[in-house]
Write a protein that holds these residues in place. Sequence first.
Motif, PDB file in Angstrom:
ATOM      1  N   THR A  26      38.937 -72.728  69.462  1.00  0.00           N
ATOM      2  CA  THR A  26      39.162 -73.273  68.118  1.00  0.00           C
ATOM      3  C   THR A  26      39.836 -72.225  67.232  1.00  0.00           C
ATOM      4  OG1 THR A  26      36.975 -72.562  67.352  1.00  0.00           O
ATOM      5  CG2 THR A  26      37.145 -74.809  68.209  1.00  0.00           C
TER       6      THR A  26
ATOM      7  N   TRP B 209      44.723 -81.424  59.640  1.00  0.00           N
ATOM      8  CA  TRP B 209      45.390 -80.629  58.611  1.00  0.00           C
ATOM      9  C   TRP B 209      45.174 -81.227  57.238  1.00  0.00           C
ATOM     10  CZ3 TRP B 209      47.892 -83.363  62.478  1.00  0.00           C
ATOM     11  CH2 TRP B 209      48.599 -84.478  62.066  1.00  0.00           C
TER      12      TRP B 209
ATOM     13  N   ARG C 159      42.176 -71.790  63.096  1.00  0.00           N
ATOM     14  CA  ARG C 159      42.895 -72.444  62.014  1.00  0.00           C
ATOM     15  C   ARG C 159      44.015 -71.538  61.518  1.00  0.00           C
ATOM     16  NH1 ARG C 159      38.831 -72.423  56.729  1.00  0.00           N
ATOM     17  NH2 ARG C 159      39.014 -70.195  56.318  1.00  0.00           N
ATOM     18  N   THR C 160      45.062 -72.150  61.001  1.00  0.00           N
ATOM     19  CA  THR C 160      46.258 -71.467  60.549  1.00  0.00           C
ATOM     20  C   THR C 160      46.566 -71.971  59.150  1.00  0.00           C
ATOM     21  OG1 THR C 160      47.027 -71.689  62.838  1.00  0.00           O
ATOM     22  CG2 THR C 160      48.650 -70.948  61.215  1.00  0.00           C
TER      23      THR C 160
ATOM     24  N   SER D 214      37.281 -87.264  62.222  1.00  0.00           N
ATOM     25  CA  SER D 214      38.293 -86.331  61.706  1.00  0.00           C
ATOM     26  C   SER D 214      38.751 -86.730  60.310  1.00  0.00           C
ATOM     27  CB  SER D 214      39.514 -86.293  62.628  1.00  0.00           C
ATOM     28  OG  SER D 214      39.162 -85.836  63.888  1.00  0.00           O
TER      29      SER D 214
ATOM     30  N   GLU E  26      43.769 -76.951  61.384  1.00  0.00           N
ATOM     31  CA  GLU E  26      42.677 -76.556  62.280  1.00  0.00           C
ATOM     32  C   GLU E  26      42.934 -77.133  63.664  1.00  0.00           C
ATOM     33  OE1 GLU E  26      38.689 -77.354  60.154  1.00  0.00           O
ATOM     34  OE2 GLU E  26      40.196 -78.656  59.259  1.00  0.00           O
ATOM     35  N   HIS E  27      42.487 -76.405  64.708  1.00  0.00           N
ATOM     36  CA  HIS E  27      42.686 -76.934  66.059  1.00  0.00           C
ATOM     37  C   HIS E  27      41.480 -76.698  66.949  1.00  0.00           C
ATOM     38  CE1 HIS E  27      44.150 -72.697  66.604  1.00  0.00           C
ATOM     39  NE2 HIS E  27      43.439 -72.824  67.704  1.00  0.00           N
TER      40      HIS E  27
ATOM     41  N   TYR F  90      45.022 -75.825  55.315  1.00  0.00           N
ATOM     42  CA  TYR F  90      44.895 -75.320  56.683  1.00  0.00           C
ATOM     43  C   TYR F  90      45.319 -76.347  57.733  1.00  0.00           C
ATOM     44  CZ  TYR F  90      42.087 -71.364  55.047  1.00  0.00           C
ATOM     45  OH  TYR F  90      41.670 -70.223  54.443  1.00  0.00           O
TER      46      TYR F  90
ATOM     47  N   PRO G  90      33.134 -79.015  60.793  1.00  0.00           N
ATOM     48  CA  PRO G  90      34.108 -78.308  61.637  1.00  0.00           C
ATOM     49  C   PRO G  90      34.457 -79.153  62.871  1.00  0.00           C
ATOM     50  CG  PRO G  90      31.948 -77.263  61.783  1.00  0.00           C
ATOM     51  CD  PRO G  90      31.834 -78.332  60.739  1.00  0.00           C
TER      52      PRO G  90
END
Length: 257
Positions: A181, A110, A183-184, A66, A116-117, A114, A73
Amino acid sequence: MRIDLASVPGRQERPNEDWVSASARASGAGALVVLDGVTPPAGGDGCVHGVPWFTDRLGGRLTELSGSRRDMPLGGILAEAVRATADAHRGTCDLSHVRTPQATVVMVRWDEVYVEHLVLSDSVLLLQSPGGEVAAVLDDRLDRVPREVLRSVAATDALRNAEGGFFTAAADPEVAARAVTGRTPRGGVRALAALTDGASRWTDTFGEGDWGECLAVLRKEGAEGLIARVRAIESDPARPPARYKQHDDASAVYAEF
Ligand SMILES: [Zn+2]
């Protein structure tokens, strides 16, 4: 940036099979990983190492990738971490065993742009907007399996990492494609939390408050505070006996931007 985390074993005499990490960098980037190792029922899992060995390796690899492979991704990172962990015991263990060590996964990463999760199986991710609304990101495949089916080890095994059943991170990298999955934009997230089911039961089993109230407890009382509330409810003699484990390993991470 504030990050608060806690992980408490369900019983002192058993190893904690949850695994939690969080990292924050000076650039404002960061990541968190929460795993809930699946306790194998009696009858073995084909592995000479055990679940904590598995979650140590899987969680460690997810955390490392990560940070170092921000070009990959999250699904690709999960696939690579599952592959590397499987390779570490392919020579000694039967990885085709349906109960080969496995875990639920929540990952969040993050940067300035973004958040991401990735969510796989029944751990919970909460995302709070700047306006205060809280959205739960759930992989509800396990919830859709009828309770009576889950009482049978054989019936549960038939649904484990099988089409129409539920999926966990075990020895097959292909499972990454099953994860929820998304992303915000970073500006759309004020705070977030990841919970294993031993902690999320405050809301989803005991109904003590909704997800927004759960996040408010995390903010005010911290991860230890939420887990202490869960333990107090579980130990209340006025409550009916738990359907499964009275106390489960419980972990929570709260991060506020
Ligand atoms: Zn093994």
